[in-house]
Design a protein around this motif. Structure first.
Motif, PDB file in Angstrom:
ATOM      1  N   PRO A  76       0.829  -1.212   0.000  1.00  0.00           N
ATOM      2  CA  PRO A  76       0.000   0.000   0.000  1.00  0.00           C
ATOM      3  C   PRO A  76       0.864   1.263   0.000  1.00  0.00           C
ATOM      4  N   PRO A 109      11.339  -9.107  -0.361  1.00  0.00           N
ATOM      5  CA  PRO A 109       9.980  -9.638  -0.503  1.00  0.00           C
ATOM      6  C   PRO A 109       9.098  -9.257   0.688  1.00  0.00           C
ATOM      7  N   VAL A 110       7.793  -9.112   0.392  1.00  0.00           N
ATOM      8  CA  VAL A 110       6.843  -8.586   1.377  1.00  0.00           C
ATOM      9  C   VAL A 110       6.233  -9.726   2.192  1.00  0.00           C
ATOM     10  N   ALA A 112       7.472 -11.643   4.460  1.00  0.00           N
ATOM     11  CA  ALA A 112       8.372 -12.761   4.193  1.00  0.00           C
ATOM     12  C   ALA A 112       9.270 -13.107   5.382  1.00  0.00           C
ATOM     13  N   GLY A 115      11.501  -8.497   7.601  1.00  0.00           N
ATOM     14  CA  GLY A 115      11.399  -7.185   8.245  1.00  0.00           C
ATOM     15  C   GLY A 115      11.424  -5.999   7.284  1.00  0.00           C
ATOM     16  N   SER A 263       8.729 -14.964  11.065  1.00  0.00           N
ATOM     17  CA  SER A 263       7.495 -15.730  10.945  1.00  0.00           C
ATOM     18  C   SER A 263       7.361 -16.348   9.548  1.00  0.00           C
TER      19      SER A 263
HETATM   20  P1  ATP Z   1       7.287  -8.671  10.299  1.00  0.00           P
HETATM   21  O1  ATP Z   1       8.048  -7.380  10.568  1.00  0.00           O
HETATM   22  O2  ATP Z   1       5.926  -8.681  10.913  1.00  0.00           O
HETATM   23  O3  ATP Z   1       8.077  -9.925  10.460  1.00  0.00           O
HETATM   24  P2  ATP Z   1       7.534  -9.156   7.500  1.00  0.00           P
HETATM   25  O4  ATP Z   1       8.954  -8.843   7.378  1.00  0.00           O
HETATM   26  O5  ATP Z   1       7.137 -10.597   7.387  1.00  0.00           O
HETATM   27  O6  ATP Z   1       6.914  -8.563   8.789  1.00  0.00           O
HETATM   28  P3  ATP Z   1       6.771  -6.914   5.791  1.00  0.00           P
HETATM   29  O7  ATP Z   1       7.370  -7.068   4.445  1.00  0.00           O
HETATM   30  O8  ATP Z   1       7.338  -5.900   6.686  1.00  0.00           O
HETATM   31  O9  ATP Z   1       6.686  -8.344   6.461  1.00  0.00           O
HETATM   32  O10 ATP Z   1       5.198  -6.629   5.538  1.00  0.00           O
HETATM   33  C1  ATP Z   1       4.160  -6.962   6.402  1.00  0.00           C
HETATM   34  C2  ATP Z   1       2.867  -6.244   5.951  1.00  0.00           C
HETATM   35  O11 ATP Z   1       3.036  -4.849   6.173  1.00  0.00           O
HETATM   36  C3  ATP Z   1       2.554  -6.392   4.465  1.00  0.00           C
HETATM   37  O12 ATP Z   1       1.436  -7.226   4.317  1.00  0.00           O
HETATM   38  C4  ATP Z   1       2.273  -4.998   3.923  1.00  0.00           C
HETATM   39  O13 ATP Z   1       0.971  -4.822   3.415  1.00  0.00           O
HETATM   40  C5  ATP Z   1       2.445  -4.067   5.119  1.00  0.00           C
HETATM   41  N1  ATP Z   1       3.398  -2.955   4.849  1.00  0.00           N
HETATM   42  C6  ATP Z   1       3.289  -1.717   5.293  1.00  0.00           C
HETATM   43  N2  ATP Z   1       4.336  -0.962   4.912  1.00  0.00           N
HETATM   44  C7  ATP Z   1       5.153  -1.752   4.202  1.00  0.00           C
HETATM   45  C8  ATP Z   1       6.386  -1.545   3.538  1.00  0.00           C
HETATM   46  N3  ATP Z   1       7.001  -0.345   3.531  1.00  0.00           N
HETATM   47  N4  ATP Z   1       6.963  -2.600   2.931  1.00  0.00           N
HETATM   48  C9  ATP Z   1       6.357  -3.815   2.945  1.00  0.00           C
HETATM   49  N5  ATP Z   1       5.169  -4.048   3.533  1.00  0.00           N
HETATM   50  C10 ATP Z   1       4.564  -3.035   4.160  1.00  0.00           C
END
Ligand code: ATP
Length: 308
Positions: A76, A109-110, A112, A115, A263
């Motif tokens: 987003p 990757p998002v 994933a 972080g 996670s």
């Molecule tokens: P966590 O920090 O919970 O372990 P992660 O590393 O697995 O998270 P992120 O890639 O940080 O995951 O994204 C988690 C969710 O945050 C995504 O579903 C996305 O919609 C939302 N989000 C908000 N801002 C961002 C951003 N700048 N980049 C990626 N995702 C984002």
């Protein structure tokens, strides 16, 4: 509380940048234990996080209002993006009337386990502090970072660090010159869903984290590989068979050890050297999996360049 910054005057006086390019590195969890559940509903964790050189890129430019453009269609660009949340939080806390145009090029990757969103938030705090001429002590920026998300504080440090509490209490630890291979299955997962599946049988006492800190001090990749641990694999692997498949592929390709990061669902393998990591990556790459050979970062996770 700060004061309204006279941006033009500050700009002339101290050479404040008008356009900054930043890289925001991903992290992996070399060890991740769940110690128990707290009264506030969150889990108490102990972890060893390591910044790696797979990075998002942010361009931050002077502008009258806040604007965000994002390269990835699944991320987003509204107020729910951590970049916007970080920018608004800093704007409010430092009472800044300027905005900024931020362009976010996603490479991490998002959803994933790497972080990425938290790294972007940390880069936004660092970049906007520079753009807006805010000279807070590191501890004050770290306090604001902790309000944005558990991992954001880690990214202000980088390198290798032990995290406790929800993961937001950060203490730097000695890092090693590690080469790693990351494998992402192309499917995301939600951190809260994975934590929702944790049961008391998965709790441990912090000994895996202590073992990893000692292994890092030894700097021996084989000892570090033998100390990898992630309690959340016991939730993620039964629901996502790619986790075991990716780990098996890494080990078959010569990795010294493999584990899931955070996670999930990204998994990583430990290599003997960066050349070895590149060989493993070439052997593992297939179908929908994306693979990277990366190095552990000894220094900051957020790097700032300047383009005028
Ligand atoms: P966590 O920090 O919970 O372990 P992660 O590393 O697995 O998270 P992120 O890639 O940080 O995951 O994204 C988690 C969710 O945050 C995504 O579903 C996305 O919609 C939302 N989000 C908000 N801002 C961002 C951003 N700048 N980049 C990626 N995702 C984002």
């Amino acid at each position: 509380m700060g004061r309204v910054l006279p941006f033009g005057a500050l700009s002339k006086r101290s050479g404040v940048a008008r356009r900054l390019v930043l890289s925001a590195a991903a992290k992996i969890n070399l060890a991740l234990e769940v110690l128990g559940k707290r009264d506030d509903g969150y889990h108490e964790v102990a972890t060893v996080m390591q910044a790696v050189d797979l990075s998002d890129r942010l361009v931050i430019e002077d502008a009258p209002v806040l604007e965000l453009r994002v390269s990835a269609p699944d991320v987003p660009s509204d107020g729910s993006n951590l970049v916007v949340r970080a920018a608004r939080a800093l704007q409010a806390a430092a009472v800044v009337s300027r905005g900024a145009r931020i362009t976010l090029d996603k490479r991490i990757p998002v959803a994933a386990g790497l972080g990425g969103g938290s790294a972007d938030a940390a880069a936004t705090l660092v970049g906007l502090s520079r753009l807006w001429g805010i000279r807070w002590p590191a501890a004050r920026l770290a306090e604001l970072a902790a309000t944005l998300g558990t991992d954001v504080r880690f990214f202000l440090h980088g390198g290798a660090a032990r995290g406790t509490g929800r993961g937001e209490r950060i203490e730097p630890v000695a890092g090693a010159a590690l080469a790693l291979v990351l494998v992402n299955p192309g499917v995301g997962t939600s951190t809260s869903t994975i934590y929702g599946g944790v049961t008391p049988a998965m709790y441990s006492d912090g000994s895996h984290v202590r073992q990893m800190v000692a292994a890092l001090r030894s700097r021996r990749p084989a000892r570090i590989a033998a100390s990898l641990y992630n309690a959340l694999e016991r939730v993620a692997a039964p629901a996502h068979r790619q986790v075991a498949q990716m780990e098996a592929a890494l080990l078959a390709a010569g990795a010294l050890g493999a584990a899931m990061s955070g996670s999930g669902l990204t998994v990583f393998g430990v290599a003997r050297s960066f050349d070895h990591a590149r060989q493993i990556r070439a052997r593992v790459a297939r179908g929908s999996w994306t693979c990277w050979a990366v190095r552990a970062l000894r220094g900051p996770a957020i790097r700032i360049g300047r383009e005028r």
